[in-house]
Structure formats: structure tokens, C-alpha cells
Motif scaffolding. Structure first.
Motif, PDB file in Angstrom:
ATOM      1  N   PRO A 164     -47.040  -1.282 -51.801  1.00  0.00           N
ATOM      2  CA  PRO A 164     -45.701  -0.648 -51.691  1.00  0.00           C
ATOM      3  C   PRO A 164     -46.034  -0.690 -50.187  1.00  0.00           C
ATOM      4  N   PHE A 165     -44.378  -1.291 -49.441  1.00  0.00           N
ATOM      5  CA  PHE A 165     -44.131  -1.428 -48.145  1.00  0.00           C
ATOM      6  C   PHE A 165     -44.025  -0.085 -47.575  1.00  0.00           C
ATOM      7  N   VAL A 166     -45.013   1.154 -47.194  1.00  0.00           N
ATOM      8  CA  VAL A 166     -45.331   1.894 -46.610  1.00  0.00           C
ATOM      9  C   VAL A 166     -46.257   2.269 -45.751  1.00  0.00           C
ATOM     10  N   ALA A 167     -46.349   3.005 -44.284  1.00  0.00           N
ATOM     11  CA  ALA A 167     -47.077   2.861 -43.732  1.00  0.00           C
ATOM     12  C   ALA A 167     -48.606   3.228 -43.509  1.00  0.00           C
ATOM     13  N   ALA A 168     -48.689   3.952 -45.276  1.00  0.00           N
ATOM     14  CA  ALA A 168     -49.344   4.215 -45.636  1.00  0.00           C
ATOM     15  C   ALA A 168     -50.927   3.425 -45.542  1.00  0.00           C
ATOM     16  N   LEU A 169     -49.920   2.754 -46.190  1.00  0.00           N
ATOM     17  CA  LEU A 169     -51.063   0.683 -46.691  1.00  0.00           C
ATOM     18  C   LEU A 169     -51.128  -0.244 -46.259  1.00  0.00           C
ATOM     19  N   GLU A 178     -49.273  -1.562 -39.603  1.00  0.00           N
ATOM     20  CA  GLU A 178     -49.248  -2.818 -38.547  1.00  0.00           C
ATOM     21  C   GLU A 178     -48.246  -4.035 -39.264  1.00  0.00           C
ATOM     22  N   VAL A 179     -47.504  -3.910 -38.914  1.00  0.00           N
ATOM     23  CA  VAL A 179     -46.567  -5.331 -38.646  1.00  0.00           C
ATOM     24  C   VAL A 179     -46.113  -6.093 -37.813  1.00  0.00           C
ATOM     25  N   ASP A 180     -46.539  -7.062 -36.946  1.00  0.00           N
ATOM     26  CA  ASP A 180     -47.017  -8.155 -35.818  1.00  0.00           C
ATOM     27  C   ASP A 180     -46.656  -8.992 -36.383  1.00  0.00           C
ATOM     28  N   ILE A 181     -44.678  -9.410 -36.386  1.00  0.00           N
ATOM     29  CA  ILE A 181     -44.108 -10.906 -36.366  1.00  0.00           C
ATOM     30  C   ILE A 181     -44.277 -11.892 -35.944  1.00  0.00           C
ATOM     31  N   GLY A 182     -44.463 -11.001 -34.318  1.00  0.00           N
ATOM     32  CA  GLY A 182     -44.739 -12.465 -33.191  1.00  0.00           C
ATOM     33  C   GLY A 182     -46.472 -12.332 -33.429  1.00  0.00           C
ATOM     34  N   GLY A 183     -47.247 -12.411 -34.406  1.00  0.00           N
ATOM     35  CA  GLY A 183     -48.319 -12.558 -34.535  1.00  0.00           C
ATOM     36  C   GLY A 183     -49.024 -13.247 -36.004  1.00  0.00           C
ATOM     37  N   GLY A 184     -47.306 -13.326 -36.136  1.00  0.00           N
ATOM     38  CA  GLY A 184     -47.970 -13.548 -38.126  1.00  0.00           C
ATOM     39  C   GLY A 184     -48.832 -13.218 -38.747  1.00  0.00           C
ATOM     40  N   ARG A 185     -48.739 -11.603 -38.898  1.00  0.00           N
ATOM     41  CA  ARG A 185     -49.669 -10.898 -39.953  1.00  0.00           C
ATOM     42  C   ARG A 185     -49.095  -9.504 -39.879  1.00  0.00           C
ATOM     43  N   LEU A 186     -49.450  -8.995 -41.130  1.00  0.00           N
ATOM     44  CA  LEU A 186     -49.528  -8.016 -41.011  1.00  0.00           C
ATOM     45  C   LEU A 186     -51.111  -6.852 -41.212  1.00  0.00           C
ATOM     46  N   VAL A 187     -51.202  -6.297 -41.122  1.00  0.00           N
ATOM     47  CA  VAL A 187     -52.239  -5.201 -41.947  1.00  0.00           C
ATOM     48  C   VAL A 187     -51.885  -4.415 -42.681  1.00  0.00           C
ATOM     49  N   LEU A 188     -52.602  -4.781 -43.917  1.00  0.00           N
ATOM     50  CA  LEU A 188     -52.697  -4.297 -45.465  1.00  0.00           C
ATOM     51  C   LEU A 188     -54.749  -3.262 -45.084  1.00  0.00           C
ATOM     52  N   ASP A 189     -54.503  -2.224 -45.660  1.00  0.00           N
ATOM     53  CA  ASP A 189     -55.172  -1.340 -45.729  1.00  0.00           C
ATOM     54  C   ASP A 189     -54.714   0.265 -46.914  1.00  0.00           C
ATOM     55  N   ALA A 190     -55.497  -1.288 -48.297  1.00  0.00           N
ATOM     56  CA  ALA A 190     -54.780  -1.432 -49.578  1.00  0.00           C
ATOM     57  C   ALA A 190     -56.588  -0.394 -50.336  1.00  0.00           C
ATOM     58  N   PRO A 191     -56.231   0.777 -50.675  1.00  0.00           N
ATOM     59  CA  PRO A 191     -57.305   1.547 -51.586  1.00  0.00           C
ATOM     60  C   PRO A 191     -58.025  -0.281 -52.292  1.00  0.00           C
ATOM     61  N   ALA A 192     -59.056   0.519 -52.840  1.00  0.00           N
ATOM     62  CA  ALA A 192     -60.036  -0.437 -53.843  1.00  0.00           C
ATOM     63  C   ALA A 192     -59.247  -0.565 -54.771  1.00  0.00           C
ATOM     64  N   GLY A 193     -60.041  -2.221 -55.463  1.00  0.00           N
ATOM     65  CA  GLY A 193     -59.043  -1.667 -56.589  1.00  0.00           C
ATOM     66  C   GLY A 193     -57.559  -2.255 -56.591  1.00  0.00           C
ATOM     67  N   LEU A 194     -56.392  -1.799 -55.662  1.00  0.00           N
ATOM     68  CA  LEU A 194     -55.352  -2.161 -55.801  1.00  0.00           C
ATOM     69  C   LEU A 194     -54.547  -3.795 -56.229  1.00  0.00           C
ATOM     70  N   PHE A 195     -55.553  -4.617 -56.578  1.00  0.00           N
ATOM     71  CA  PHE A 195     -55.072  -6.200 -57.669  1.00  0.00           C
ATOM     72  C   PHE A 195     -55.880  -6.322 -58.525  1.00  0.00           C
ATOM     73  N   ASP A 196     -56.380  -5.081 -58.655  1.00  0.00           N
ATOM     74  CA  ASP A 196     -57.758  -5.669 -59.875  1.00  0.00           C
ATOM     75  C   ASP A 196     -56.926  -5.336 -61.378  1.00  0.00           C
ATOM     76  N   LEU A 197     -55.605  -5.060 -61.589  1.00  0.00           N
ATOM     77  CA  LEU A 197     -55.374  -3.925 -62.423  1.00  0.00           C
ATOM     78  C   LEU A 197     -55.380  -4.935 -63.643  1.00  0.00           C
ATOM     79  N   GLU A 198     -55.144  -6.128 -62.927  1.00  0.00           N
ATOM     80  CA  GLU A 198     -54.882  -7.612 -64.788  1.00  0.00           C
ATOM     81  C   GLU A 198     -57.041  -7.619 -65.179  1.00  0.00           C
ATOM     82  N   ALA A 199     -58.030  -6.897 -63.917  1.00  0.00           N
ATOM     83  CA  ALA A 199     -59.405  -7.736 -65.029  1.00  0.00           C
ATOM     84  C   ALA A 199     -59.604  -5.988 -65.649  1.00  0.00           C
TER      85      ALA A 199
END
Length: 179
Positions: A150-155, A158-179
Motif C-alpha cells: 500500500p502506497f501510504v505514508a505509514a509504510l 520517504e520518497v526521494d525522487i532525486g536520490g532514486g530511492r524510497l524507504v519502505l517500513d514494511a511489517p514483518a512477513g509482508l512479502f511472505d504470503l506465498e511461503a
């Protein structure tokens, strides 16, 4: 080829006379979608979507923007537009979008490195999925898997277009749904 900026993405048809819902990506829809305006389109190859559409009418119905086009007379034609992006040359857009630091064009986000709050690499932004309630970033992880965030401020604090990066503060297991 010039840089294109997405003004809106077409959603579902509304009614029988060719109107469609749109997800706005502009802060000036009254000017961008004025009657008679011709907008370039981006659609999947083979869909039969015209390369340009002319605004026939614009209105807001229960908080949802509805557009109708000269080239699309009915609901059947409107159904074929689903997912089409309405675009404009970046040079025509001007600097208006620079006024809001929390507004980002999809093209600006794709390719950004995704890092955790400690600066460790997680992957790369490869897309943006527009949703009714919120948009979601599509992230390709270092191991090649893709996940949506979800593209929300809580997760994404920080979005740094000039620096070419964004910070993702994802909860543990967010990407582990298929495991």
C-alpha cells in the motif's frame, strides 16, 4: 520520444452513453479535461484503443469523475477503454505538479530503489496499481519475486525522487504470503 505524464487512468463504464470512470493523476482536472481537449492514450497493443481521444463531456457523480469521448458513443466502446491511460507531454504539463510534495507520477516511481529504514536494499519499484481505496506500489524483491505494498505514508515514509530511492517500513512477513 518525449516524456509522457499520466493524467488519468480509465476505469469501468458508467451508463449507456460511453461515459467512463477515471482515476485522476492531475490536480487540475477542470482544465486538463475541458470539453474539446484531445488527449493521447497509452493502452496495451491490440486493444483497438484510439491513439487520441477528444473530451465530449466531463462531470463528477457521487465524488467520481466521469469522462465521455467523441470517439466512444456507447457502453460497449467504453468497456474497451478500461485500463487505458490518458497522457500528456511532460513539457505541456508545466511545473504545477511540483507544488505538492506528496504527489508522484507513476513514471517517477518506477525504477526507484526500495530500502528499509536502516538503508538496506529490498528491491526496486516496477509499477503502480491504482485502487479505489489506495494505490499500491509493485516491488520486485532482490530474489526476483514481486509484491504489492500500500502506497501510504505509514509504510512509505520517504520518497526521494532525486536520490532514486524510497524507504519502505514494511511489517514483518509482508512479502511472505506465498511461503
Amino acid at each position: 520520444m518525449s516524456d509522457q505524464v499520466v493524467l488519468a487512468r480509465i476505469g469501468k463504464p458508467h451508463g449507456l452513453r460511453g461515459e467512463v470512470t477515471v482515476r485522476l493523476h492531475t490536480d487540475d482536472p477542470e482544465r486538463r479535461f475541458a470539453d474539446g481537449t484531445v488527449l493521447a492514450t497509452e493502452a496495451d497493443p491490440g486493444t483497438g484503443v484510439p491513439r487520441a481521444l477528444t473530451i465530449r463531456s466531463t462531470r463528477v457523480h457521487q465524488g467520481v469523475w466521469l469522462l465521455a469521448f467523441e470517439e466512444i458513443p456507447d457502453r460497449t466502446g467504453a468497456e474497451g477503454l478500461r485500463g487505458t491511460r490518458l497522457v500528456i507531454d511532460a513539457a505541456e504539463l508545466g511545473a504545477a505538479s511540483d507544488d505538492d510534495p506528496d504527489t508522484f507520477a507513476e513514471d517517477d516511481l518506477v525504477g526507484l530503489a526500495v530500502v528499509d529504514p536502516a538503508g538496506e536494499s529490498l528491491g526496486e519499484v516496477v509499477g503502480l496499481v491504482l485502487g479505489a481505496a489506495q494505490d499500491r506500489l509493485v516491488v520486485r524483491l532482490a530474489d526476483g519475486r514481486q509484491g504489492q505494498v500500500p502506497f501510504v505514508a505509514a509504510l512509505v515514509p520517504e520518497v526521494d525522487i532525486g536520490g532514486g530511492r524510497l524507504v519502505l517500513d514494511a511489517p514483518a512477513g509482508l512479502f511472505d504470503l506465498e511461503a
